[in-house]
Design an enzyme around this catalytic site. Structure first.
Site, mmCIF file in Angstrom:
data_model
loop_
_atom_site.group_PDB
_atom_site.id
_atom_site.type_symbol
_atom_site.label_atom_id
_atom_site.label_comp_id
_atom_site.label_asym_id
_atom_site.label_seq_id
_atom_site.Cartn_x
_atom_site.Cartn_y
_atom_site.Cartn_z
ATOM 1 N N HIS A 1 0.736 -1.076 0.200
ATOM 2 C CA HIS A 1 -0.049 0.026 -0.074
ATOM 3 C C HIS A 1 1.042 1.337 -0.069
ATOM 4 C CE1 HIS A 1 -2.359 -2.995 2.366
ATOM 5 N NE2 HIS A 1 -3.489 -2.292 1.925
ATOM 6 N N ASP B 1 2.274 2.160 3.322
ATOM 7 C CA ASP B 1 3.463 1.146 3.777
ATOM 8 C C ASP B 1 4.485 1.406 3.531
ATOM 9 O OD1 ASP B 1 1.134 -0.531 4.533
ATOM 10 O OD2 ASP B 1 1.299 -1.725 2.658
HETATM 11 C C1 XLS Z 1 -7.432 -6.714 4.406
HETATM 12 C C2 XLS Z 1 -6.838 -6.940 2.942
HETATM 13 C C3 XLS Z 1 -5.686 -6.111 2.642
HETATM 14 C C4 XLS Z 1 -5.894 -5.873 1.085
HETATM 15 C C5 XLS Z 1 -4.775 -4.709 0.517
HETATM 16 O O1 XLS Z 1 -8.329 -7.455 5.091
HETATM 17 O O2 XLS Z 1 -6.479 -8.074 2.745
HETATM 18 O O3 XLS Z 1 -4.634 -6.150 3.245
HETATM 19 O O4 XLS Z 1 -5.217 -7.403 0.758
HETATM 20 O O5 XLS Z 1 -5.503 -3.588 0.851
#
Ligand code: XLS
Ligand code: CA
Ligand code: CA
Length: 440
Positions: A100, A103
């Site tokens: 993301h 991140d």
């Molecule tokens: C949350 C999601 C998230 C997505 C990406 O539950 O798994 O991490 O994979 O935004």
């Protein structure tokens, strides 16, 4: 650049007899299988959020693992994270990563500053990719953690929030394209509702589609050739998430004319939350031509929340890889470990032990799925079970040569048909799976 994990060697494949915890027992990255190395069949990816940022914080307590990477300053830490992540990927023979935007680089006082700081980290990632050959599997924007997204991003009642999300997504697509990513994910973190009493669901869904169309138009205009993905999840954080499951998402994509550019990113734990099996979600995607990528983890069937555990259930990884193989393998997608070590598994070594567990479980699943296909008993059983559609009246129905009137005449003439049915043989088939799995 200092080494972050000086006590951890490069993890080697030692085979199934090995008892060395820091060795692969099944994942042999360079072993050629069906003309390509295992690493290319499995396309493992590191998740930036859990691995580089997740410190075990939960609603009942602070973090247990140190993920500061030796830096107190957030800007410096963002760069240290890159070095640490590339060391982890190198030591584990993981070729891809997923992120993301936030991140990679946190949110600063203004959007302009956040963008500028993100650019610098992206430039550094591009250098590291060039030096190591590691690749970006997919990128995404974190449009769910900041308070501005409390009522959603693309589905917010506020048009200004929608615009802010659009700006963040534009920048995340820029970063994805710059890093050569082959996917861009939409996971609708707060795209849902808590109560219908305050919600205009029709407008929210229309707006979510508008945002996705804008993302496609922009991405294609700057040369993005990869896939856009929606990642289904039925609930959490909102009570009801619009991207409930694969079938719901397919309906949405088709309704809004997004089916050409989007595929699905299926997460195991989200399937569990939707009360489906992982295999079901993958099968819905595959049989509709929407199979894209996978977030590899597992939930706990006794819990109703998203535990994001490293996957170790070989039965599930086998049935998952069976779907992947039947879909023709990965193209733009891969297996992203959207997984975190348990809060009690807090040492740096646990990062490696948990990835080894997940990677070996998938390597084993891949080998077992290939054996199931080669064994052929299950596929033959299924083909035989549907044999009535190959000839006679079945073939006529498929060819569109009949109608209700003609079928009524046929059935009247034929009489009772219950005695022609054969057993579904579920137990026998489950036993074949065990037979193949445990004679590896
Ligand atoms: C949350 C999601 C998230 C997505 C990406 O539950 O798994 O991490 O994979 O935004
Ligand atoms: Ca996920
Ligand atoms: Ca999850």
């Amino acid at each position: 650049m200092s080494e972050f994990f000086s006590k951890i060697p490069k993890i080697q494949y030692e085979g199934k007899q090995s008892t060395n915890p820091l060795a692969f027992k099944y994942y042999n990255p360079d072993e050629i299988i069906d003309g390509k190395p295992m690493r290319e069949h499995l396309k493992f990816a590191l998740s930036w959020w859990h691995t580089m940022g997740g410190d075990g914080t939960d609603m009942f307590g602070v973090g247990t693992a140190d993920k500061s990477w030796g830096e107190t300053d957030p800007t410096k830490r963002a760069f240290a994270k890159v070095d640490a992540a590339f060391e982890i990927m190198d030591k584990l023979s993981i070729d891809y990563y997923c992120f993301h935007d936030r991140d990679l680089s946190p949110e600063y006082a203004s959007l302009a500053e956040s963008n500028e700081k993100l650019d610098a980290v992206v430039d550094y990632l591009a250098e590291k990719q060039k030096a190591t050959g590691k690749k970006l599997l997919w990128g995404t924007a974190k449009c769910f953690d900041h308070p501005r997204y409390m009522h959603g991003a693309g589905t917010s009642p506020s048009a200004d929030v929608f615009a802010f999300a659009a700006a963040q997504i534009k920048k995340a697509i820029d970063a994805t394209v710059k890093l050569g990513g082959t996917g861009y994910v939409f996971w609708g973190g707060r795209e849902g509702y808590e109560t219908l009493l305050n919600t205009d669901m029709g407008l929210e869904l229309d707006n979510m589609a508008r945002l996705m169309h804008m993302a496609v138009d922009y991405g294609r205009s700057i040369g993005f050739k990869g896939d856009f993905y929606i990642e289904p999840k039925p609930k959490e954080p909102t009570k009801h998430q619009y991207d409930f499951d694969s079938a719901t998402v397919l309906g949405f994509l088709r309704k809004y004319g997004l089916e050409k550019d989007f595929r699905l990113n299926i997460e195991a734990n989200h399937a569990t939350l939707a009360m489906h099996t992982f295999q079901h979600e993958l099968n819905v995607a595959r049989t509709n031509g929407f199979f894209g990528s996978i977030d590899a983890n597992q939930g706990d069937t006794l819990l109703g929340w998203d535990t994001d555990q490293f996957p170790t259930n070989v039965y599930d990884t086998t049935l998952c890889m069976l779907e992947v193989l039947k879909a023709g393998g990965f193209t733009n997608g891969g297996l992203n470990f959207d997984a975190k070590a348990r809060r009690g598994s807090f040492t740096p070594e646990d990062i490696f032990l948990s990835y080894i567990a997940g990677m070996d479980a998938f390597a084993l699943g891949f080998l077992a799925a290939r054996k199931l296909i080669a064994d052929g008993r299950i596929d033959k059983f299924v083909a035989d079970r549907y044999a009535s559609w190959k000839t006679g009246i079945g073939a006529d129905i498929i060819a569109g040569k009949t109608d209700l009137k003609a079928l009524s005449e046929y059935a009247l003439k034929k009489g009772e048909v219950v005695d022609s049915l054969t057993s579904g043989r579920q137990e026998m088939l489950e036993s074949i799976v065990n037979n193949v799995l445990f004679s590896l």
